[in-house]
Design a protein around this motif. Structure first.
Motif, PDB file in Angstrom:
ATOM      1  N   MET A 327       0.825  -1.204   0.000  1.00  0.00           N
ATOM      2  CA  MET A 327       0.000   0.000   0.000  1.00  0.00           C
ATOM      3  C   MET A 327       0.863   1.260   0.000  1.00  0.00           C
ATOM      4  O   MET A 327       0.470   2.290  -0.524  1.00  0.00           O
ATOM      5  CB  MET A 327      -0.954  -0.008   1.201  1.00  0.00           C
ATOM      6  CG  MET A 327      -2.101  -1.002   1.061  1.00  0.00           C
ATOM      7  SD  MET A 327      -3.415  -0.840   2.284  1.00  0.00           S
ATOM      8  CE  MET A 327      -2.599  -1.452   3.761  1.00  0.00           C
ATOM      9  N   THR A 328       2.048   1.168   0.605  1.00  0.00           N
ATOM     10  CA  THR A 328       2.958   2.310   0.636  1.00  0.00           C
ATOM     11  C   THR A 328       3.650   2.513  -0.706  1.00  0.00           C
ATOM     12  O   THR A 328       3.779   3.646  -1.183  1.00  0.00           O
ATOM     13  CB  THR A 328       4.008   2.105   1.739  1.00  0.00           C
ATOM     14  OG1 THR A 328       3.358   2.009   3.006  1.00  0.00           O
ATOM     15  CG2 THR A 328       4.998   3.256   1.777  1.00  0.00           C
ATOM     16  N   ARG A 329       4.080   1.443  -1.329  1.00  0.00           N
ATOM     17  CA  ARG A 329       4.924   1.561  -2.514  1.00  0.00           C
ATOM     18  C   ARG A 329       4.201   1.330  -3.838  1.00  0.00           C
ATOM     19  O   ARG A 329       4.669   1.785  -4.876  1.00  0.00           O
ATOM     20  CB  ARG A 329       6.085   0.555  -2.410  1.00  0.00           C
ATOM     21  CG  ARG A 329       6.935   0.727  -1.164  1.00  0.00           C
ATOM     22  CD  ARG A 329       8.086  -0.238  -1.129  1.00  0.00           C
ATOM     23  NE  ARG A 329       8.999  -0.014  -2.252  1.00  0.00           N
ATOM     24  CZ  ARG A 329      10.147  -0.687  -2.425  1.00  0.00           C
ATOM     25  NH1 ARG A 329      10.494  -1.605  -1.544  1.00  0.00           N
ATOM     26  NH2 ARG A 329      10.902  -0.437  -3.454  1.00  0.00           N
ATOM     27  N   GLU A 330       3.085   0.619  -3.818  1.00  0.00           N
ATOM     28  CA  GLU A 330       2.442   0.216  -5.067  1.00  0.00           C
ATOM     29  C   GLU A 330       0.959   0.566  -5.140  1.00  0.00           C
ATOM     30  O   GLU A 330       0.269   0.108  -6.049  1.00  0.00           O
ATOM     31  CB  GLU A 330       2.613  -1.297  -5.272  1.00  0.00           C
ATOM     32  CG  GLU A 330       4.063  -1.737  -5.337  1.00  0.00           C
ATOM     33  CD  GLU A 330       4.201  -3.255  -5.435  1.00  0.00           C
ATOM     34  OE1 GLU A 330       3.179  -3.961  -5.324  1.00  0.00           O
ATOM     35  OE2 GLU A 330       5.340  -3.723  -5.633  1.00  0.00           O
ATOM     36  N   ASN A 331       0.454   1.350  -4.193  1.00  0.00           N
ATOM     37  CA  ASN A 331      -0.963   1.735  -4.179  1.00  0.00           C
ATOM     38  C   ASN A 331      -1.886   0.522  -4.232  1.00  0.00           C
ATOM     39  O   ASN A 331      -2.895   0.511  -4.941  1.00  0.00           O
ATOM     40  CB  ASN A 331      -1.286   2.693  -5.340  1.00  0.00           C
ATOM     41  CG  ASN A 331      -2.673   3.310  -5.185  1.00  0.00           C
ATOM     42  OD1 ASN A 331      -3.209   3.376  -4.094  1.00  0.00           O
ATOM     43  ND2 ASN A 331      -3.246   3.753  -6.287  1.00  0.00           N
TER      44      ASN A 331
END
Length: 349
Positions: A327-331
């Motif tokens: 969720m932080t890096r790849e939505n």
């Protein structure tokens, strides 16, 4: 959780502050945004509470089977050892060899049982977490049916990770061993024990860096080697976070387990050993076989139960760490919101 042949949804990368405010959608047990450590810890216990039947019913059956198997192995080993001379005399021909084989086989079966149980717990916990994050209901039968095909991937990933950590330890000890063999002296090998310190540090770093490899294998349907490579890249920059969260969840689970086991043991001792207690000493000789059996069953049952209750906590925390990284890096949050059936306006924070 996605259906059997699907992988988790993937969206384009966006800044990590996506939907970080209070408006982040929460269809399941965690909000769909980059997670704080408190979100992960609360999400672990929320998942264990809301999905206790699909999570714990298969594990209780597995624990019962393993307990019966381990109990049978222990009984066979102790029975064979009991046939050896107790007065220091020489055992009969082949008796010692037979006892060694029985003990070795019992130990091997116990090790295999523990390894498979650990892998099954991780696979089932990660599978249930996939449903919990999306707010979907799932039965125990469905959860186990979805987790069972993942056992091979999970077991392979765990064994490969353990082999890599052991390899680091072996490499750190190898120079001193070779030097001791070359010089025909044990002194270099003893000094080489200090070389295990950097090896232990390296193994710890590797284990924490690859801690999300199992969720990668389960949720992305990756083979063990590919899951390890993916976990190494995905968990870059989150080592201390991974260590802290998993340690905190494990500490809470361990404290609860020890408390319950201590209470059960104290009650069992009070009830079963009351007749054997004197003013200051315990006279075990007054105990009957039934009393000893009841005591062993009570304490052993408490250990099995508390171990089963705490076993999914770490895999759930690791699964949430994996979701946080994506969720932080790849939505991934946008894809999960769509998979949960949320309205379009909520899928973008």
């Amino acid at each position: 959780m996605t259906t059997s042949g699907e992988q988790w949804p993937v969206g384009p990368w966006v800044p990590p502050g996506w939907a970080s405010g209070p408006s982040a959608p929460k269809p399941g047990t965690v909000p769909l945004r980059p997670l704080h450590p408190s979100d992960i810890i609360s999400g672990v216990f929320a998942t264990a509470g809301r999905y206790r039947k699909p999570l714990y019913l298969p594990l209780l059956v597995l624990a019962l089977v393993c307990s019966l198997l381990l109990g049978g192995c222990a009984w066979a080993a102790l029975s064979e050892l009991g046939r050896l001379p107790a007065d220091g005399g020489q055992p009969a021909d082949g008796q010692f060899t037979r006892a060694a084989w029985v003990v070795g086989i019992a130990f091997g079966l116990a090790l295999v049982c523990a390894t498979v149980a650990y892998a099954a717990t991780a696979a089932l916990s990660t599978t249930v977490l996939g449903h919990a994050v999306l707010g979907r209901s799932v039965t125990a039968r469905e959860a186990w049916a979805q987790a069972r095909p993942q056992l091979g991937r999970v077991l392979g990933t765990q064994l490969l990770t353990a082999a890599a950590a052991l390899g680091i330890l072996a490499v750190s000890a190898l120079p001193s061993i070779l030097l001791g063999v070359t010089l025909n002296s044990p002194a270099p090998a003893l000094y080489g024990l200090f070389m295990l310190v950097p090896g232990l540090i390296g193994a710890l770093y590797l284990g924490v860096r690859l801690v999300i490899a199992v969720p990668v294998a389960v949720m992305e349907r990756q083979r063990p080697a590919a899951a390890i490579r993916r976990a190494w890249q995905l968990n870059h920059g989150a080592w201390w976070r991974s260590l802290g969260v998993t340690y905190a969840v494990r500490a809470v689970g361990s404290a609860v387990s020890q408390t319950i086991t201590s209470v059960v043991a104290a009650v069992a001792l009070r009830l079963v050993l009351s007749d054997a207690l004197t003013t200051e000493q315990l006279d075990v000789s007054t105990l009957s076989a039934a009393d000893l059996t009841l005591l062993i069953v009570a304490v052993g049952g408490a250990v099995v139960l508390t171990t089963t209750l705490s076993a999914p906590l770490r895999p759930l925390a690791v699964g949430l760490l994996y979701l946080d990284r994506r969720m932080t890096r790849e939505n991934l949050a946008a894809g999960l919101a769509a998979a949960a059936g949320l309205p379009p306006e909520l899928q973008h924070g």
